[in-house]
Design an enzyme around this catalytic site. Structure first.
Site, mmCIF file in Angstrom:
data_model
loop_
_atom_site.group_PDB
_atom_site.id
_atom_site.type_symbol
_atom_site.label_atom_id
_atom_site.label_comp_id
_atom_site.label_asym_id
_atom_site.label_seq_id
_atom_site.Cartn_x
_atom_site.Cartn_y
_atom_site.Cartn_z
ATOM 1 N N GLU A 90 0.719 -1.356 0.083
ATOM 2 C CA GLU A 90 0.015 -0.197 -0.070
ATOM 3 C C GLU A 90 0.859 1.297 0.205
ATOM 4 O O GLU A 90 0.586 2.167 0.909
ATOM 5 C CB GLU A 90 -1.023 -0.110 1.181
ATOM 6 N N ASP A 127 -8.419 -8.356 3.907
ATOM 7 C CA ASP A 127 -8.264 -7.249 5.146
ATOM 8 C C ASP A 127 -9.241 -7.303 6.207
ATOM 9 O O ASP A 127 -10.092 -6.322 6.114
ATOM 10 C CB ASP A 127 -8.051 -6.074 4.212
ATOM 11 N N GLU A 161 -12.732 -1.704 12.083
ATOM 12 C CA GLU A 161 -12.721 -0.782 10.726
ATOM 13 C C GLU A 161 -13.840 -1.211 9.633
ATOM 14 O O GLU A 161 -14.707 -0.342 9.054
ATOM 15 C CB GLU A 161 -11.277 -1.145 10.174
#
Lengths: 705, 705
Positions: free
Chosen positions: B296, B370, B398
């Site tokens: 990332e 993820d 998240e």
């Protein structure tokens, strides 16, 4: 024996777990009074059941239980609280309540039903709540409560906090954590802390709060955000606190779909009318708008060739029918106009005196620059007799060392409020301008830029709580003494022990002068680091605009230092009443504390002490450092009177302050010596680092930006 | 009578002011047990004076005093705590302490000095502290303590929190306020909260914490920031917690003045050696580095043509001599490689099995994408027998609704840990990979991405505390039952009343499946809003890279829905052990919960229930909404057992969750219906808004970005 064992267990439990001394209780600690202090458990007579009186009653109960213990059944003392309208008993006492006004209160010792009684009465419920806090404070500060005849009413109508809180929960110039407004969970969840906040403010008589930053986003005026503000207003309402919003002047474009925000455009006027109607539907007692326009890049009426009056009046017309006000900031300075920044607020507003609507308040910062450690009072005070002028103080310490420097701002506020504008002859103090007395204004206001955040201590440090406190007390009574207020605060927050109160009040009272000494002595100003405003930056130059630099204000050169605002210079002194301006311009008259604010002087200029200006400058920097040393010593001696947790935090912060005061002194002396080209006075230590070192320091994650 | 009046006063005081039920106490509440619960006051025998034993003793005292009251003088029960080395009494008992290992403990009922005694013993001080927490938890959960014979040792060596805390005090993917690290005031001021944090972690056996975000700044490795980390390490040390730092791989360039960060470059290697030496000088027990490299946008060894092994081993060589470790994340996926993102971690790491130093841990997320509401276990587990593989779970939610959705993650963790990799035949569970048992690894690790912030409740919601708790408990024992842990937590945090514990544990155990239902049923994944990850965004497409979009993962079209990871598709199934991969690939074998993770299927595909895929999808979304309704109802019934403050917050959050579950269902159904072109099943309500509406929503100040 069994019982006493349980008792001991309970006492231990209370001592060990009940009172985390993290400062969250503020000045409302309600710890038990000393044995023999002479206060006795007191019953509370039945109280009418209204939202505010319920709170008043609960507060009284909580306070009394904490301070003197719960009253046993059949207690021979009683407290009676309420209004004539809600309490036949109080109506029957025929009290002289007129003097209490809309928000004030009366506290009287009396006999009631044959019992010894204290009456806390008011014309409106909120006055009763204020009276309850006052009554409890008497016990907290160990004043007698047996023979009371108190009447108190606020001298200023709008007593407000300005939160510079952003929608992402950062706080501009905030040093106490995040915004306490958890926008993301509003309006669904009202954190209990909102009520704690309202309670603390009500204990001071603060009756308004602007929720969002004056550098505003139009989004805050959209439906979802109005609902969030509405949820807060619901919590605050019974505490007598109205919600206000900062309004972005260009909102008609950004959220209204218009092509202009010209205040003379009918569509723009219609937008704001409709927006006000929408807000008042959700918040019937919405206070109004605070506006920063045509200042530091914010949009405003001048973008369209209209005036501040045009802009303010348009908004005033929108909220007026609902009883709302517009608070329009005079903190403006133009990109285009290269004149002394200190002169621009006056220049832009004075011509419009008398042209603002009755429900407009012009909010003027205490000084003409920007919340410096010391500024002479703003020349607009006294200069706009046909306008409502409100005061804007900064409570958060943007320029006074953030949360880790101890600086009690009471003397700063008092210095401004007691300054004599001489607008109507001697005795025309700023306080009398602000409270409406001088010019017969009815709509009066004092605002403080809040220092409140999610930190457990609310303010980022224990002593910074005192700045919130003194602001609130002075907004109620701008003639009050900052020393008396410091004493009350110290007693309520820490300990009423005279061995504590004496030294600590002295420490507090001297603390701001100490900061002035090590940061900007003798009238210097705006010498901090760029953008974050942390630490010394007297070398700051260049960049976007000259009046955001340090060199612009210090004007240091081989010939001397200081900003000439006499007729030979920018002539800012001419903005004051003639006698005041003449004194500022006259070296024999001006107070040395303001010397370099008004005068550019040679390095060898003789101060009253006989020292040269250079010598006096250096010794004042050093005196500031010594002042922090002395504070540290005093505080060390206070250990017996303060819980370990708070004592340790203050000690740690004083250590930071000591180091940073030295840094201010060393960096400033190093820098100015490049111009003075003179040796340090005898006995003054050389800065331990080179000037390069100080100039090379950087602080990428400084808070509050 | 007098005494009893005082007693009543004290009880009232305690009830009203002592216990703010704001959740700050976590599961360490120590409220008094019910009368007749059978626990008796117990004396504590003298304890050796070491930093950790002082804490253990204080905790025991605090717990016993809160739960059962202080022991009277001459109490006939006693608790003896310590190690053979520090306590001759414990040495004299000749306990079988070998089984307790380095960090475990032994709790035994015994007779000592003729008195009834409980012995809490360990080989090292930290084990004693762990044992004390365990002993207190027995009382908190109302288990008998009269006849104890407990031995417990952690199955995993490094039990860590990963804080994604930035240097400006924001927290990436944090929903609980700011970072609890007040960097600005460190190292000068150690907030008492740091010790509270260490204590809470020690109560779970967590023994490491990575202070800063894996998306790291090189600045965090400079002197001033090492000092800040050092101040925290000083607080944590007696609680058995080591500090780790996330290291930015390009630091040699950014703060080292080098031109490269190539791990094979001698200057780079020297930089890291020197940096490690510098850190260990300040923090002698520094844990080591956590690294996110070539992922990332983060820099890494591949920038120089070097491998993950080259990078990890270089750092391992720097910290190894000091006893430190390097934790290297396997969460990598390349910008260049357009392959199925789920395959890339395996593809990049598997080839290097056996090439990492002994002090390197490869930290693997539970699933290959993820932290989705559900993912099959990561194919790397079991696939690198010659490497230390650590688990990375996400505690912060998240992808599971932030702080305001109730989702107990115990079942998610347990599902992964109990998944059978079949790497060495049946029974090769992920737990056995992680605890080292399967491949005989010694350096084992489990990390959780923390959900801790400055919010008073630590985790942003009361129930999110349970996720911190269950992570810690599973890190100690990955074979423990998430249901048993939920029951312990509910008893300790709220109430041991079976009328509370029964329904609430059921509610917790079902909560994660409910979230899966309304967000991503049947194996769907990555369907959330872009960037902030808030709310549904199944239409997210385009932008920087395909594998950051929703449409990439759902692959919805007129022909059906789902990501084909069989041999006909990306063949990700081939990364698993043959039997496991074959099952995933086989529609008769694969669990429907993972259906669309592995298969692209037509809308009329028949589910086991007989419904078509389209019908099953819609009914699952709706089942999720109904699940939140049921949670709300259950929680409403719990009011008698919970204080008003916490009950109100949970109620408010469940209301938010209910609304947002409906939103997820309506938006997802609207979107997928554009592909399925089929009517909703009978009885299913039409979404109240158009798809345009859902697609047009925006959330400019969503937290955690």
């Amino acid at each position: 024996m069994r019982l006493s064992a349980i008792l001991v267990g309970l006492v231990l439990l209370v001592a060990s777990t009940a009172w985390a001394e993290d400062g969250h209780d503020l000045w409302l600690r309600y710890r038990p009074v000393e044995a023999g202090a002479g206060y006795v458990p007191t019953a509370i007579a039945p109280v009418a059941d209204t939202p505010t009186l319920r709170i008043a009653r609960a507060e009284l109960e909580r306070g009394l239980r904490g301070l003197v213990g719960a009253a046993p059944a059949g207690a021979d003392r009683v407290i009676l609280i309420g209004t004539p309208a809600s309490s036949p008993a109080i109506a029957g006492l025929d009290l002289p309540l007129k003097a209490a006004g809309e928000e004030g209160y009366l506290i009287r010792s009396a006999t009631f039903d044959g019992r010894s009684a204290t009456v806390i009465a008011a014309n409106r419920d909120i006055g009763v709540l204020y009276g309850v806090f006052r009554y409890l404070s008497l016990i907290q500060t160990r004043q007698p409560v047996d023979n009371l005849a108190i009447v108190s009413a606020p001298k200023i109508k709008l007593r407000m906090l300005n939160h510079w809180d952003n929608l992402d929960r950062t706080v501009e110039r905030g040093y106490a954590g995040q915004s306490i407004w958890d926008w993301w969970k509003l309006p669904d969840y009202a954190d209990p802390r909102y009520a704690d906040y309202a309670r603390a403010n009500a204990s001071l008589g603060i009756n308004g709060t602007v929720l969002n930053n004056v550098n505003a986003k139009a989004l805050s005026l959209t439906g979802p955000w109005i609902a969030k503000a509405g949820a807060l207003a619901t919590v605050f309402r019974p505490y007598g606190i109205r919600v206000y919003l900062s309004a972005r002047f260009s909102a008609p474009i950004e959220i209204g779909g218009l092509k202009t925000a010209d205040p003379r455009d009918p569509a723009v006027r219609a937008f704001w009318k409709a927006k006000a109607d929408e807000i008042y539907k959700v918040i019937p007692d919405f206070g109004g708008f605070l506006v920063k326009a045509n200042s530091e890049g914010q949009p405003g009426p001048q973008d369209y060739g209209a005036t501040h009056a045009d802009g303010a009046n348009m908004l005033a017309d929108a909220v007026g029918p609902h009883g709302g006000v517009v608070i329009w900031r005079a903190f403006v300075y133009s990109h285009e106009q290269p004149d002394d920044r200190a002169k621009q607020g006056y220049a832009e507003f004075k011509p419009f005196d008398g042209q603002f609507r009755d429900n407009v308040v012009i909010q003027v910062k205490n000084g003409a620059i920007d919340f410096q450690p010391r500024e002479p009072f703003h020349p607009l005070f006294g200069a706009m007799p046909k306008s409502n002028l409100g005061m804007e103080f900064q409570i958060t310490k943007e320029y006074l060392g953030f949360a880790t420097h101890l600086a009690y701002l009471g003397p700063l506020y008092e210095e401004t409020l007691r300054a004599d504008t001489q607008a109507r002859g001697k005795g025309s103090t700023v306080a009398r301008v602000i409270d409406g007395d001088l010019d017969g204004r009815k709509l009066t206001a004092m605002a403080g830029v809040a220092n409140i955040g999610t930190d457990r201590s609310w303010s980022g440090s224990h002593f910074d709580q005192a700045n919130w406190y003194v602001f609130g007390r002075l907004a109620w009574d701008p003639d009050a003494s900052s020393r008396d207020i410091a004493a009350d605060w110290a007693k309520m927050t820490f300990s009423p022990d005279p061995r504590f109160v004496g030294p600590v009040v002295d420490l507090m009272m001297g603390s701001r002068e100490t900061v002035v000494d090590y940061m900007t002595p003798l009238g210097l100003h705006h010498q901090m680091g760029r953008s974050h405003h942390y630490g010394p930056g007297p070398w700051v130059a260049g960049g976007e605009r000259a009046d955001w630099t340090s060199v612009y204000y210090a004007m240091a050169g081989p010939d001397g230092i200081g900003f000439d605002r006499t007729a030979r210079g920018s002539n800012a002194v001419a903005q004051y009443a003639p006698a005041v301006g003449a004194c500022f311009a006259d070296l024999r008259c001006v107070d040395e504390k303001d010397l370099l604010w008004f005068h550019h002087l040679p390095w060898d200029y003789r101060l009253k002490s006989g020292q040269t200006l250079w010598e006096g400058l250096v010794t004042r920097y050093s005196r500031g450092v010594a002042g922090v040393d002395a504070m540290g010593k005093t505080w060390g001696d206070m250990a017996p009177y303060v819980d370990a947790e708070r004592h340790a935090q203050v000690t740690a912060f004083l250590k930071i302050q000591r180091r940073e005061a030295q840094w201010w002194r060393d960096a400033s002396v190093s820098w100015f010596q490049t111009f003075s080209q003179r040796p340090l006075p005898a006995g003054e230590a050389l800065p331990p680092q080179s000037l390069d070192y100080y100039q090379g320091l950087s602080f990428p994650y400084a808070p509050g930006i």
